[in-house]
Design a protein around this motif. Structure first.
Motif, mmCIF file in Angstrom:
data_model
loop_
_atom_site.group_PDB
_atom_site.id
_atom_site.type_symbol
_atom_site.label_atom_id
_atom_site.label_comp_id
_atom_site.label_asym_id
_atom_site.label_seq_id
_atom_site.Cartn_x
_atom_site.Cartn_y
_atom_site.Cartn_z
ATOM 1 N N PRO A 58 0.796 -1.198 -0.015
ATOM 2 C CA PRO A 58 -0.078 -0.052 -0.016
ATOM 3 C C PRO A 58 0.728 1.411 0.229
ATOM 4 C CG PRO A 58 -0.766 -1.712 1.712
ATOM 5 C CD PRO A 58 0.711 -2.169 1.230
ATOM 6 N N SER A 59 0.448 2.267 -0.921
ATOM 7 C CA SER A 59 1.182 3.295 -1.112
ATOM 8 C C SER A 59 0.301 4.654 -1.230
ATOM 9 C CB SER A 59 2.160 3.301 -2.287
ATOM 10 O OG SER A 59 3.076 2.269 -2.127
ATOM 11 N N PRO A 60 0.937 5.721 -0.515
ATOM 12 C CA PRO A 60 0.010 6.886 -0.828
ATOM 13 C C PRO A 60 0.081 7.551 -2.148
ATOM 14 C CG PRO A 60 1.436 7.181 0.983
ATOM 15 C CD PRO A 60 1.965 5.997 0.328
ATOM 16 N N VAL A 61 -0.995 8.046 -2.791
ATOM 17 C CA VAL A 61 -1.029 8.693 -4.040
ATOM 18 C C VAL A 61 -1.249 10.212 -3.925
ATOM 19 C CG1 VAL A 61 -2.147 8.766 -6.273
ATOM 20 C CG2 VAL A 61 -2.154 6.545 -4.924
ATOM 21 N N VAL A 62 -0.288 10.870 -4.557
ATOM 22 C CA VAL A 62 -0.243 12.532 -4.295
ATOM 23 C C VAL A 62 -0.494 12.967 -5.842
ATOM 24 C CG1 VAL A 62 1.043 14.659 -3.901
ATOM 25 C CG2 VAL A 62 1.136 12.388 -2.327
ATOM 26 N N ASP A 63 -1.658 13.888 -5.949
ATOM 27 C CA ASP A 63 -2.060 14.444 -7.081
ATOM 28 C C ASP A 63 -1.137 15.633 -7.178
ATOM 29 O OD1 ASP A 63 -3.093 16.230 -8.952
ATOM 30 O OD2 ASP A 63 -4.979 15.365 -8.383
ATOM 31 N N VAL A 64 -0.060 15.771 -8.087
ATOM 32 C CA VAL A 64 0.879 16.664 -8.177
ATOM 33 C C VAL A 64 0.387 18.064 -8.446
ATOM 34 C CG1 VAL A 64 3.299 17.221 -9.097
ATOM 35 C CG2 VAL A 64 2.877 14.683 -8.661
ATOM 36 N N THR A 65 -0.576 18.180 -9.446
ATOM 37 C CA THR A 65 -1.176 19.344 -9.881
ATOM 38 C C THR A 65 -1.837 20.013 -8.776
ATOM 39 O OG1 THR A 65 -1.334 18.295 -12.059
ATOM 40 C CG2 THR A 65 -2.671 20.401 -11.620
ATOM 41 N N ARG A 66 -2.532 19.297 -8.363
ATOM 42 C CA ARG A 66 -3.357 19.786 -6.841
ATOM 43 C C ARG A 66 -2.357 20.317 -5.878
ATOM 44 N NH1 ARG A 66 -9.179 18.062 -5.367
ATOM 45 N NH2 ARG A 66 -9.599 20.017 -4.399
ATOM 46 N N LEU A 67 -1.313 19.555 -5.647
ATOM 47 C CA LEU A 67 -0.383 19.972 -4.496
ATOM 48 C C LEU A 67 0.246 21.291 -4.962
ATOM 49 C CD1 LEU A 67 1.340 19.453 -2.150
ATOM 50 C CD2 LEU A 67 2.964 17.943 -3.587
ATOM 51 N N LEU A 68 0.677 21.356 -6.254
ATOM 52 C CA LEU A 68 1.628 22.485 -6.722
ATOM 53 C C LEU A 68 0.795 23.779 -7.037
ATOM 54 C CD1 LEU A 68 4.156 20.803 -8.864
ATOM 55 C CD2 LEU A 68 4.245 21.430 -6.662
ATOM 56 N N THR A 69 -0.565 23.465 -7.581
ATOM 57 C CA THR A 69 -1.370 24.750 -8.166
ATOM 58 C C THR A 69 -2.492 24.806 -7.234
ATOM 59 O OG1 THR A 69 -2.221 23.499 -9.897
ATOM 60 C CG2 THR A 69 -0.332 24.454 -10.410
ATOM 61 N N GLY A 70 -3.000 23.683 -6.826
ATOM 62 C CA GLY A 70 -4.549 23.780 -6.012
ATOM 63 C C GLY A 70 -5.455 23.398 -7.373
ATOM 64 N N GLU A 71 -5.063 23.453 -8.670
ATOM 65 C CA GLU A 71 -6.208 23.084 -9.694
ATOM 66 C C GLU A 71 -6.222 21.440 -9.709
ATOM 67 O OE1 GLU A 71 -4.718 24.737 -13.211
ATOM 68 O OE2 GLU A 71 -4.586 26.870 -12.175
ATOM 69 N N ILE A 72 -7.323 21.311 -10.468
ATOM 70 C CA ILE A 72 -7.758 19.963 -10.809
ATOM 71 C C ILE A 72 -7.368 19.539 -12.244
ATOM 72 C CG2 ILE A 72 -9.332 18.026 -10.887
ATOM 73 C CD1 ILE A 72 -10.862 19.326 -8.684
ATOM 74 N N ALA A 73 -6.614 18.627 -12.587
ATOM 75 C CA ALA A 73 -6.257 18.345 -13.958
ATOM 76 C C ALA A 73 -6.389 16.704 -14.204
ATOM 77 C CB ALA A 73 -4.730 18.849 -14.144
ATOM 78 N N GLU A 74 -6.384 16.432 -15.555
ATOM 79 C CA GLU A 74 -6.366 15.121 -15.813
ATOM 80 C C GLU A 74 -5.338 14.230 -15.328
ATOM 81 O OE1 GLU A 74 -7.238 12.352 -20.060
ATOM 82 O OE2 GLU A 74 -7.385 14.596 -20.106
ATOM 83 N N ILE A 75 -5.468 13.186 -14.835
ATOM 84 C CA ILE A 75 -4.422 12.455 -14.602
ATOM 85 C C ILE A 75 -3.963 11.476 -15.717
ATOM 86 C CG2 ILE A 75 -3.606 10.525 -12.707
ATOM 87 C CD1 ILE A 75 -3.998 13.502 -11.765
ATOM 88 N N GLU A 76 -2.831 11.158 -16.180
ATOM 89 C CA GLU A 76 -2.576 10.384 -17.395
ATOM 90 C C GLU A 76 -1.476 9.314 -16.644
ATOM 91 O OE1 GLU A 76 -1.554 11.956 -21.015
ATOM 92 O OE2 GLU A 76 -2.840 13.720 -20.599
ATOM 93 N N ARG A 77 -0.915 9.531 -15.960
ATOM 94 C CA ARG A 77 0.250 8.802 -15.341
ATOM 95 C C ARG A 77 0.650 8.602 -13.844
ATOM 96 N NH1 ARG A 77 1.778 4.698 -18.538
ATOM 97 N NH2 ARG A 77 3.641 4.623 -17.836
ATOM 98 N N TYR A 78 0.941 7.660 -13.307
ATOM 99 C CA TYR A 78 1.473 7.708 -11.857
ATOM 100 C C TYR A 78 3.070 7.379 -12.023
ATOM 101 C CZ TYR A 78 -2.820 6.762 -9.450
ATOM 102 O OH TYR A 78 -4.144 6.982 -8.838
ATOM 103 N N ILE A 79 3.916 8.322 -11.289
ATOM 104 C CA ILE A 79 5.286 8.149 -11.187
ATOM 105 C C ILE A 79 5.621 7.802 -9.568
ATOM 106 C CG2 ILE A 79 7.322 9.194 -11.393
ATOM 107 C CD1 ILE A 79 6.016 11.332 -13.364
#
Length: 157
Positions: A58-79
């Motif tokens: 089990p691993s946490p998932v962080v939305d990088v766009t939301r973290l950096l900009t506060g915006e919601i964007a389409e998710i295409e990949r997990y890194i």
């Protein structure tokens, strides 16, 4: 990864996070993958999408766009990147590949960019063409409660 020296060249995995070009130093990257099933966790910051299973763990998932900009964007990949307490899956836009980038100080003209993004997250600022590129210093924004949830009920007790 240690601190990135000002003016240093870094081999990095470049990707988009909403309107931003971003990169992780390649030595922090474990793998990239299509987005995996992610289970939400109540009571976490909006940029924490929840938990997923990476290589059986089990691993946490962080939305990088939301973290950096506060915006919601389409998710295409997990890194998957190495973080202090384990591996974190970073939900991103498209991955653009591995590039040799040169970082600049986060002061001066680049300070405007870092004004909207926590300086704790930024190792340096570079360029991709005529656009700024944010070199991240790893994901350290995962709250303790999320790590405890990822570790299972025994760890949370």
């Amino acid at each position: 990864m240690g601190e990135v020296a000002v003016g240093a060249r870094v081999i990095a995995l470049v990707f988009q996070a909403g309107p931003l070009f971003c990169a992780f130093p390649l030595d922090e990257v474990v793998e990239t993958m299509r987005p995996l099933r992610t289970r939400p966790l109540a009571g976490t910051p909006p940029y924490v999408r929840g938990l997923t299973i990476l290589r059986g763990t089990p691993s946490p998932v962080v939305d990088v766009t939301r973290l950096l900009t506060g915006e919601i964007a389409e998710i295409e990949r997990y890194i998957a990147v190495r973080a202090g307490r384990g591996v974190v899956a970073c939900a991103t836009g498209p991955v653009l590949g591995v590039q040799d980038i040169e970082t600049e100080p986060t002061e001066g003209p680049s300070a405007a960019l870092t004004g909207v993004v926590s300086r704790a997250l930024i190792a340096g600022v570079g360029r991709i063409g005529t656009d700024p590129l944010v070199l991240l210093r790893g994901i350290r924004a995962v709250p303790d409660e999320v790590w405890e949830a990822a570790a299972g009920p025994e760890a949370a007790a």
